[in-house]
Design a protein around this motif. Structure first.
Motif, PDB file in Angstrom:
ATOM      1  N   ASN A  57       0.856  -1.322  -0.036  1.00  0.00           N
ATOM      2  CA  ASN A  57       0.392   0.129   0.025  1.00  0.00           C
ATOM      3  C   ASN A  57       0.697   1.337   0.208  1.00  0.00           C
ATOM      4  N   LYS A  58       0.388   2.289  -0.621  1.00  0.00           N
ATOM      5  CA  LYS A  58       1.050   3.567  -0.281  1.00  0.00           C
ATOM      6  C   LYS A  58       0.290   4.384   0.919  1.00  0.00           C
ATOM      7  N   VAL A  59       1.275   4.407   1.796  1.00  0.00           N
ATOM      8  CA  VAL A  59       0.926   4.924   3.237  1.00  0.00           C
ATOM      9  C   VAL A  59       1.348   6.312   3.453  1.00  0.00           C
ATOM     10  N   ILE A  60       0.418   7.042   3.998  1.00  0.00           N
ATOM     11  CA  ILE A  60       0.419   8.291   4.522  1.00  0.00           C
ATOM     12  C   ILE A  60       0.563   8.415   6.069  1.00  0.00           C
ATOM     13  N   ARG A  61       1.441   8.784   6.513  1.00  0.00           N
ATOM     14  CA  ARG A  61       1.610   8.679   8.215  1.00  0.00           C
ATOM     15  C   ARG A  61       1.210  10.187   8.705  1.00  0.00           C
ATOM     16  N   MET A  62       0.389  10.279   9.355  1.00  0.00           N
ATOM     17  CA  MET A  62      -0.158  11.474   9.776  1.00  0.00           C
ATOM     18  C   MET A  62      -0.145  11.632  11.469  1.00  0.00           C
ATOM     19  N   ASN A  63       0.572  12.776  11.736  1.00  0.00           N
ATOM     20  CA  ASN A  63       0.481  13.231  13.260  1.00  0.00           C
ATOM     21  C   ASN A  63      -0.784  14.224  13.271  1.00  0.00           C
ATOM     22  N   TYR A  64      -1.846  14.015  13.797  1.00  0.00           N
ATOM     23  CA  TYR A  64      -2.773  15.080  14.042  1.00  0.00           C
ATOM     24  C   TYR A  64      -2.711  15.848  15.503  1.00  0.00           C
ATOM     25  N   LEU A  65      -2.009  16.853  15.713  1.00  0.00           N
ATOM     26  CA  LEU A  65      -1.864  17.523  16.831  1.00  0.00           C
ATOM     27  C   LEU A  65      -2.742  17.950  17.371  1.00  0.00           C
ATOM     28  N   GLY A  66      -3.367  18.022  18.687  1.00  0.00           N
ATOM     29  CA  GLY A  66      -4.230  18.466  19.419  1.00  0.00           C
ATOM     30  C   GLY A  66      -3.636  20.166  19.487  1.00  0.00           C
ATOM     31  N   ASP A  67      -3.796  20.906  18.687  1.00  0.00           N
ATOM     32  CA  ASP A  67      -3.082  22.278  18.671  1.00  0.00           C
ATOM     33  C   ASP A  67      -4.226  23.509  18.384  1.00  0.00           C
ATOM     34  N   TRP A  68      -5.242  22.940  18.853  1.00  0.00           N
ATOM     35  CA  TRP A  68      -6.377  24.143  18.974  1.00  0.00           C
ATOM     36  C   TRP A  68      -7.419  23.890  20.059  1.00  0.00           C
ATOM     37  N   GLY A  69      -8.206  24.658  20.310  1.00  0.00           N
ATOM     38  CA  GLY A  69      -9.252  24.515  21.248  1.00  0.00           C
ATOM     39  C   GLY A  69      -9.117  25.394  22.548  1.00  0.00           C
ATOM     40  N   MET A  70      -9.909  25.185  23.566  1.00  0.00           N
ATOM     41  CA  MET A  70      -9.838  25.913  24.742  1.00  0.00           C
ATOM     42  C   MET A  70      -8.416  25.893  25.316  1.00  0.00           C
ATOM     43  N   GLN A  71      -8.050  24.606  25.221  1.00  0.00           N
ATOM     44  CA  GLN A  71      -6.551  24.697  25.856  1.00  0.00           C
ATOM     45  C   GLN A  71      -5.704  25.657  25.532  1.00  0.00           C
ATOM     46  N   PHE A  72      -5.732  26.249  24.344  1.00  0.00           N
ATOM     47  CA  PHE A  72      -5.042  27.344  23.976  1.00  0.00           C
ATOM     48  C   PHE A  72      -5.280  28.672  24.579  1.00  0.00           C
ATOM     49  N   GLY A  73      -6.679  28.696  24.670  1.00  0.00           N
ATOM     50  CA  GLY A  73      -7.258  30.054  25.287  1.00  0.00           C
ATOM     51  C   GLY A  73      -6.292  30.249  26.715  1.00  0.00           C
ATOM     52  N   LEU A  74      -6.545  28.988  27.412  1.00  0.00           N
ATOM     53  CA  LEU A  74      -5.783  28.964  28.826  1.00  0.00           C
ATOM     54  C   LEU A  74      -4.460  29.200  28.705  1.00  0.00           C
ATOM     55  N   LEU A  75      -3.652  28.620  27.702  1.00  0.00           N
ATOM     56  CA  LEU A  75      -2.309  28.718  27.674  1.00  0.00           C
ATOM     57  C   LEU A  75      -1.886  29.932  27.185  1.00  0.00           C
ATOM     58  N   GLY A  76      -2.544  30.634  26.282  1.00  0.00           N
ATOM     59  CA  GLY A  76      -2.437  32.095  25.905  1.00  0.00           C
ATOM     60  C   GLY A  76      -2.492  33.017  26.959  1.00  0.00           C
ATOM     61  N   ALA A  77      -3.439  32.918  27.916  1.00  0.00           N
ATOM     62  CA  ALA A  77      -3.801  33.832  28.911  1.00  0.00           C
ATOM     63  C   ALA A  77      -2.597  33.456  30.126  1.00  0.00           C
ATOM     64  N   GLY A  78      -2.478  32.144  30.329  1.00  0.00           N
ATOM     65  CA  GLY A  78      -1.647  31.639  31.188  1.00  0.00           C
ATOM     66  C   GLY A  78      -0.099  32.218  30.877  1.00  0.00           C
ATOM     67  N   PHE A  79       0.294  32.291  29.547  1.00  0.00           N
ATOM     68  CA  PHE A  79       1.641  32.482  29.466  1.00  0.00           C
ATOM     69  C   PHE A  79       1.837  34.251  29.789  1.00  0.00           C
ATOM     70  N   SER A  80       1.075  34.905  29.459  1.00  0.00           N
ATOM     71  CA  SER A  80       1.233  36.516  30.051  1.00  0.00           C
ATOM     72  C   SER A  80       1.395  36.532  31.487  1.00  0.00           C
ATOM     73  N   GLN A  81       0.980  35.687  32.290  1.00  0.00           N
ATOM     74  CA  GLN A  81       0.955  35.799  33.557  1.00  0.00           C
ATOM     75  C   GLN A  81       2.057  34.777  34.240  1.00  0.00           C
ATOM     76  N   PHE A  82       2.338  33.739  33.721  1.00  0.00           N
ATOM     77  CA  PHE A  82       3.348  32.826  34.451  1.00  0.00           C
ATOM     78  C   PHE A  82       4.751  32.410  33.444  1.00  0.00           C
ATOM     79  N   GLY A  83       4.448  32.886  32.210  1.00  0.00           N
ATOM     80  CA  GLY A  83       5.358  32.522  31.047  1.00  0.00           C
ATOM     81  C   GLY A  83       6.779  33.221  31.021  1.00  0.00           C
TER      82      GLY A  83
END
Length: 578
Positions: free
Chosen positions: A164-190
């Motif tokens: 078979n021709k295989v496409i290996r994909m890594n689908y990162l969890g790189d969106w969603g509310m967690q990034f809201g938290l991380l964005g807000a958190g980085f200005s405070q604790f980063g």
């Protein structure tokens, strides 16, 4: 490897019954090697119950079996024919079979084998997209991500080995509310300095701190929602910070994957499908599938009869959810790659999510949804390092290497090698993979460092030791040319048992392709190691007469080749010395 003989026996049956040979190929199999086997026979068998209607289903099956066996004639290929319970066993000319098994395997041990069994003709070939690993940026890389990584890698390797021709994909969890938290958190604790020094660790620490803060501080939660809304609306400041987090995380992960021997053709992520999400929402609306609840959330009702099955696809503020992005991603992949099958490898807790995903795609009119499959797996319990809880995959790999290095330094069997740390890492990873693949994937299992790294028993260490031992034997007998060999000299029970087992390799790969379970291949390789250990004791190469030495070296070279090939499909990098 039974291809030549399978075709010959199928032809014999086809002539007798006036049927097509293809009806009999799936019903033929190599007889497994049993403990305390007394006779050195190489046998294939045909199951009358699996002959796809070539024989009438009614009547006494055993009488049919014996009647058919009596009609079949022995010849230069088939030396004996006997019946079992609804089975006919064919004893094959030993010299011819040994030759046909070993010839394609060559005299090296590189592990690349061309597969030509007719069994594989029934498997669908084409483009297979495998989505696996898929960690969440800035969150803990837990044991489930390790399982997804090695199981997905096995499936991709297996599909590739079968053409078979295989496409290996890594689908990162790189969106969603967690990034809201991380964005807000980085200005405070980063800290930009700490982000450069140890990116994953620092992002994880920021994420933990902001989560705690958000639990009792409404302002932090509002700031997180605001940052996520800025991301969804593509505001440059928010997107720039998010992009920085994503880039450094992917770079760190690639380093870890390289240690595992895992690579990806595509690093995708939920973020890639933001624009498509709005299109998905419009399509759902146009088809009358999107409903709004009293709380303002968007849902798709998949209920059938009195079975309630409601899927939320939009938050009340209009932002997308994981499943909305998965719908957009699936549509995008089909358009881009025109896959013949797409396989998602995640833990079994997501089974319902994927059932809903495939159902929504179907009701949206995407008939290719039936070519999408979810391979679920169970939980790993008790995966800890000496320092406590595992945070990142690198912690596990470091620990496996360190423990293996200690074991090797205490073993009298360990050979001198150029890079002991590299060998310890490869053997440690083999041990992780073998412990994981022993049982059915859906089962949970208890992680055990001591059992995993044992040199005795069915472990990754034993698998690697057997391969290294065969490589050593081939090196030590470098002066013996096994390019031509007399297969009739391989008549001892232990050698014939190895050959009989090698005959089953194609069947085992076929079985693995049917249910995508690595246990079939792993158990085959472990048994091959046990049979090889017996043959190694009984069949010395050095000091034997020239022709016998040539035949034995060819047997061990072929065995080494199959072992290396199978290990690579499992995702294990074979070592030549240990």
């Amino acid at each position: 490897m039974a291809s030549f003989f399978g075709r010959a026996i199928a032809a014999k049956l086809a002539r007798t019954l006036h049927q097509s040979e293809d009806l009999f190929i799936p019903a033929l199999s190599a007889v497994p090697v049993f403990k305390k086997q007394q006779t050195a026979d190489l046998r294939l068998s045909i199951s009358i119950l699996r002959t796809n209607g070539a024989l009438p289903a009614s009547g006494d099956i055993q009488m049919q079996t014996e009647h058919l066996a009596n009609q079949l004639k022995r010849d230069s290929l088939v030396q004996d024919i006997a019946t079992g319970s609804a089975v006919i066993n064919f004893t094959i000319n030993r010299k011819l079979l040994a030759q046909k098994i070993l010839e394609p395997l060559g005299t090296g041990h590189h592990g690349k084998i061309e597969l030509h069994n007719e069994l594989f003709n029934s498997l669908k070939k084409g483009t297979t997209l495998v989505e696996y690993s898929s960690p969440n940026i800035a969150k803990k890389f837990h044991a489930g991500h390790l399982r997804s990584t090695i199981i997905g890698n096995f499936i991709a390797n297996l599909k590739e080995s079968l053409g078979n021709k295989v496409i290996r994909m890594n689908y990162l969890g790189d969106w969603g509310m967690q990034f809201g938290l991380l964005g807000a958190g980085f200005s405070q604790f980063g800290s930009k300095e700490q982000l450069k020094e140890n990116p994953l660790q620092h992002l994880f620490e920021v994420y933990v701190k902001v989560n705690k803060e958000a639990e009792h501080n409404e302002e932090t939660m509002l700031a997180a929602r605001d940052f996520y809304r800025q991301l969804e609306q593509n505001e440059s400041r928010a997107v720039s910070l998010w992009q920085q987090f994503r880039d450094i995380t992917v770079s760190e992960y690639q380093h870890v994957y390289k240690r595992l021997g895992v690579h990806f053709d595509v690093y995708s992520g939920e973020s890639f499908h933001q624009e498509r999400v709005q299109e998905v929402v419009r399509q759902l609306q146009n088809r009358g599938l999107l409903k709004t609840t009293e709380k303002g959330t968007g849902i798709v009702d998949l209920s059938v009869g009195d079975r309630s099955n409601v899927c939320t696809v939009l938050r009340s503020d209009g932002t997308s959810l994981y499943i909305t992005r998965d719908i957009a991603a699936a549509i995008d992949r089909e358009e881009k790659y025109h896959f013949d099958e797409m396989i998602y490898v995640t833990d079994k807790s997501q089974t319902h999510h994927f059932q809903q995903l495939f159902q929504i795609l179907q009701v949206m009119g995407h008939s290719w949804a039936d070519r999408c499959h979810h391979v679920p797996f169970g939980l790993v319990k008790g995966m800890k390092t000496r320092t406590g809880e595992v945070v990142f995959l690198e912690d596990i790999l470091d620990e496996a290497r360190a423990r293996m290095l200690t074991n090797m330094s205490h073993s009298k069997m360990t050979k001198e090698m150029d890079d002991p740390e590299d060998t310890a890492q490869k053997v440690g990873i083999s041990a992780l993979i073998v412990q994981d693949f022993k049982g059915p994937l859906q089962g949970d299992y208890k992680f055990d460092w001591d059992k995993m790294l044992q040199a005795q028993g069915d472990t990754g260490v034993f698998l690697q030791y057997t391969h290294a031992r065969l490589c050593s034997l081939i090196r030590m007998n470098d002066d013996i040319d096994a390019a031509t060999f007399d297969a009739s000299l391989l008549s001892e029970q232990s050698g014939v048992s190895v050959l009989q087992h090698l005959l089953r390799y194609d069947e085992v790969l076929y079985q693995s392709a049917q249910d995508l379970q690595p246990k079939h291949l792993l158990n085959f390789l472990l048994k091959l190691c046990h049979l090889t250990a017996s043959a190694h004791r009984d069949l010395p190469v050095k000091g034997s007469p020239q022709q016998i030495a040539q035949a034995r070296k060819r047997l061990f070279s072929g065995t080494c080749s199959v072992l290396a090939n199978g290990m690579r499909i499992l995702g294990i990098i074979p070592v030549d010395k240990m």
